[in-house]
Design a protein around this motif. Structure first.
Motif, PDB file in Angstrom:
ATOM      1  N   LEU A  46      -1.775 -20.861 -13.494  1.00  0.00           N
ATOM      2  CA  LEU A  46      -0.894 -21.663 -14.215  1.00  0.00           C
ATOM      3  C   LEU A  46       0.619 -21.037 -14.055  1.00  0.00           C
ATOM      4  O   LEU A  46       0.758 -19.760 -14.457  1.00  0.00           O
ATOM      5  CB  LEU A  46      -1.008 -21.823 -15.590  1.00  0.00           C
ATOM      6  CG  LEU A  46       0.075 -22.833 -16.514  1.00  0.00           C
ATOM      7  CD1 LEU A  46       0.037 -24.262 -15.873  1.00  0.00           C
ATOM      8  CD2 LEU A  46      -0.210 -22.776 -17.691  1.00  0.00           C
ATOM      9  N   GLY A  47       1.360 -21.648 -13.079  1.00  0.00           N
ATOM     10  CA  GLY A  47       2.843 -21.035 -12.976  1.00  0.00           C
ATOM     11  C   GLY A  47       3.911 -21.566 -13.682  1.00  0.00           C
ATOM     12  O   GLY A  47       5.067 -21.028 -13.725  1.00  0.00           O
ATOM     13  N   TRP A  48       3.768 -22.591 -14.468  1.00  0.00           N
ATOM     14  CA  TRP A  48       4.748 -23.153 -15.235  1.00  0.00           C
ATOM     15  C   TRP A  48       4.007 -24.192 -15.958  1.00  0.00           C
ATOM     16  O   TRP A  48       3.113 -24.927 -15.819  1.00  0.00           O
ATOM     17  CB  TRP A  48       5.802 -23.840 -14.501  1.00  0.00           C
ATOM     18  CG  TRP A  48       6.931 -24.665 -15.223  1.00  0.00           C
ATOM     19  CD1 TRP A  48       7.166 -25.964 -15.661  1.00  0.00           C
ATOM     20  CD2 TRP A  48       7.985 -23.870 -15.737  1.00  0.00           C
ATOM     21  NE1 TRP A  48       8.096 -26.148 -16.296  1.00  0.00           N
ATOM     22  CE2 TRP A  48       8.610 -24.921 -16.422  1.00  0.00           C
ATOM     23  CE3 TRP A  48       8.510 -22.637 -16.036  1.00  0.00           C
ATOM     24  CZ2 TRP A  48       9.785 -24.689 -17.326  1.00  0.00           C
ATOM     25  CZ3 TRP A  48       9.442 -22.423 -16.761  1.00  0.00           C
ATOM     26  CH2 TRP A  48      10.186 -23.378 -17.277  1.00  0.00           C
ATOM     27  N   ILE A  49       4.602 -24.241 -17.423  1.00  0.00           N
ATOM     28  CA  ILE A  49       4.385 -25.339 -18.380  1.00  0.00           C
ATOM     29  C   ILE A  49       5.769 -25.733 -19.211  1.00  0.00           C
ATOM     30  O   ILE A  49       6.588 -24.740 -19.429  1.00  0.00           O
ATOM     31  CB  ILE A  49       3.386 -25.043 -19.341  1.00  0.00           C
ATOM     32  CG1 ILE A  49       3.091 -26.087 -20.404  1.00  0.00           C
ATOM     33  CG2 ILE A  49       3.553 -23.719 -20.053  1.00  0.00           C
ATOM     34  CD1 ILE A  49       1.843 -26.113 -21.234  1.00  0.00           C
ATOM     35  N   ASP A  50       5.937 -26.838 -19.190  1.00  0.00           N
ATOM     36  CA  ASP A  50       7.141 -27.387 -19.953  1.00  0.00           C
ATOM     37  C   ASP A  50       7.005 -26.937 -21.620  1.00  0.00           C
ATOM     38  O   ASP A  50       5.797 -27.215 -21.904  1.00  0.00           O
ATOM     39  CB  ASP A  50       7.555 -28.649 -19.919  1.00  0.00           C
ATOM     40  CG  ASP A  50       8.079 -29.236 -18.647  1.00  0.00           C
ATOM     41  OD1 ASP A  50       8.450 -28.282 -17.834  1.00  0.00           O
ATOM     42  OD2 ASP A  50       8.057 -30.417 -18.313  1.00  0.00           O
ATOM     43  N   ALA A  51       7.940 -26.281 -22.140  1.00  0.00           N
ATOM     44  CA  ALA A  51       7.624 -25.561 -23.251  1.00  0.00           C
ATOM     45  C   ALA A  51       7.374 -26.459 -24.362  1.00  0.00           C
ATOM     46  O   ALA A  51       6.333 -26.166 -25.335  1.00  0.00           O
ATOM     47  CB  ALA A  51       9.112 -24.801 -23.460  1.00  0.00           C
ATOM     48  N   GLN A  52       7.851 -27.857 -24.410  1.00  0.00           N
ATOM     49  CA  GLN A  52       7.594 -28.444 -25.768  1.00  0.00           C
ATOM     50  C   GLN A  52       6.230 -29.195 -25.595  1.00  0.00           C
ATOM     51  O   GLN A  52       5.706 -29.734 -26.584  1.00  0.00           O
ATOM     52  CB  GLN A  52       8.462 -29.860 -25.419  1.00  0.00           C
ATOM     53  CG  GLN A  52       8.500 -30.677 -24.239  1.00  0.00           C
ATOM     54  CD  GLN A  52       9.181 -30.264 -22.961  1.00  0.00           C
ATOM     55  OE1 GLN A  52       9.370 -29.370 -22.924  1.00  0.00           O
ATOM     56  NE2 GLN A  52       9.379 -31.229 -22.324  1.00  0.00           N
ATOM     57  N   LEU A  53       5.544 -28.868 -24.474  1.00  0.00           N
ATOM     58  CA  LEU A  53       4.126 -29.600 -24.073  1.00  0.00           C
ATOM     59  C   LEU A  53       3.039 -28.343 -25.000  1.00  0.00           C
ATOM     60  O   LEU A  53       2.048 -28.618 -24.990  1.00  0.00           O
ATOM     61  CB  LEU A  53       3.807 -29.619 -22.714  1.00  0.00           C
ATOM     62  CG  LEU A  53       4.560 -30.457 -22.191  1.00  0.00           C
ATOM     63  CD1 LEU A  53       4.050 -30.770 -20.670  1.00  0.00           C
ATOM     64  CD2 LEU A  53       4.625 -31.912 -22.820  1.00  0.00           C
ATOM     65  N   GLY A  54       3.774 -27.603 -25.460  1.00  0.00           N
ATOM     66  CA  GLY A  54       3.066 -26.427 -26.134  1.00  0.00           C
ATOM     67  C   GLY A  54       2.317 -27.283 -27.584  1.00  0.00           C
ATOM     68  O   GLY A  54       1.313 -26.979 -27.914  1.00  0.00           O
ATOM     69  N   ALA A  55       3.298 -28.439 -27.941  1.00  0.00           N
ATOM     70  CA  ALA A  55       2.412 -29.252 -29.031  1.00  0.00           C
ATOM     71  C   ALA A  55       1.268 -30.019 -28.541  1.00  0.00           C
ATOM     72  O   ALA A  55       0.353 -30.259 -29.243  1.00  0.00           O
ATOM     73  CB  ALA A  55       3.539 -30.044 -29.347  1.00  0.00           C
ATOM     74  N   CYS A  56       1.456 -30.192 -27.436  1.00  0.00           N
ATOM     75  CA  CYS A  56       0.143 -30.974 -26.622  1.00  0.00           C
ATOM     76  C   CYS A  56      -1.166 -29.948 -26.588  1.00  0.00           C
ATOM     77  O   CYS A  56      -2.317 -30.501 -26.702  1.00  0.00           O
ATOM     78  CB  CYS A  56       0.437 -31.675 -25.631  1.00  0.00           C
ATOM     79  SG  CYS A  56       1.999 -32.777 -25.629  1.00  0.00           S
TER      80      CYS A  56
END
Length: 291
Positions: A46-56
């Motif tokens: 994993l090189g990137w995750i949009d931070a708001q998707l932490g909720a998901c």
């Protein structure tokens, strides 16, 4: 790691789009096969995750924990670990020195007041487009209704999760609410409205005055007014619910089925903060008109 079963996250990046939710649905499918197990999510690719998707992510992890599983993340890149600790997705103390995070926060289905306070305090940032007081109130009523609908219909066995992120270089403010429940299609079926396709169920829910609520209980405002606002603002609104994905970006709507089931319903609001227009209620007679 001992006897922990390692599960490959299986994604190089997870962004707030249909491909990202295919990846999240795939992770949910992998975890769903285990009961009372010690699991590790291997995030080495994993090189990137949009931070708001932490909720998901927390929605998926908590569904697995409902099955008695112990879950930990492994091999997370330092940059991603910092992001997810700053917004409280992962345990750890990282200061948000730039003030760009809306921390991922859990809410029970009876926490409407706390959720309302949370959204108003976190979303009314200086970067938000200018709104009249009347429109501002309707905007937040729309977000409140998303939570109320989830509390009424989702039958979620886990808490709701909400969070967001301001991306100053992209002029975007993103906010996500994930309920972990039976999905829009399932909720509408419980209310006596049958749809053969999950995307069609979402499409119906996106119309301004459509609601599963009965009698004198108001409904049908939330998704409709948010959809109209982001269309004029040049932002994005998407809804992911079980196998269905619906997105309105810059006024253009796209719909598709996901490759797997996301556990519940996610509403993602992405606001264009470079928008210099001012927004007002057009008419007191029709409070849904914005200009």
């Amino acid at each position: 790691m001992g006897d922990r079963i390692m599960i490959d996250l299986g994604a190089q990046e997870i962004r707030a789009d249909a491909t990202g939710f295919d990846s999240l649905a795939n992770l949910h499918a992998k975890l769903s096969g285990y009961r009372q197990a010690s699991l590790g999510i291997d995030s080495r690719h994993l090189g990137w995750i949009d931070a708001q998707l932490g909720a998901c992510l927390l929605t998926i992890v908590n569904h697995s924990r409902m099955n008695g599983n112990d879950i930990q993340f492994f091999n997370i890149a330092p940059r991603i670990q910092t992001i997810l600790q700053k917004n409280k997705t992962l345990v750890g103390t990282r200061a948000d020195v730039h003030g760009t995070t809306i921390p991922v926060t859990s809410f029970s289905s009876v926490s409407e007041v706390d959720f309302s306070k949370f959204t108003r305090s976190r979303l009314m940032r200086p970067e938000m487009p200018r709104m009249s007081n009347g429109l501002k109130e309707k905007f937040f009523e729309g977000i409140d209704e998303l939570f109320a609908n989830g509390a009424l219909w989702s039958k979620s066995p886990i808490p709701f999760f909400a969070g967001g992120q301001y991306f100053p270089r992209k002029d975007r403010l993103s906010f996500v609410l994930s309920d972990g429940g039976q999905g829009i299609q399932g909720s509408l079926l419980a209310a006596g409205k049958s749809f053969s396709d999950p995307v069609a169920a979402i499409d119906w829910a996106m119309e301004m005055n459509n609601s599963a609520r009965q009698g004198d209980i108001p409904g049908g405002l939330g998704l409709g007014i948010l959809k109209d606002f982001v269309a004029m603002n040049g932002g994005c609104l998407f809804v992911c619910s079980h196998l269905g994905y619906w997105e309105s970006r810059n006024g253009r709507v796209t719909k598709r089925r996901l490759s797997g089931v996301y556990p519940g319903t996610v509403v993602s609001l992405e606001i264009n903060t470079a928008d210099a227009k001012s927004y007002h209620m057009q008419s007191a007679v029709n409070p849904y008109d914005i200009w």
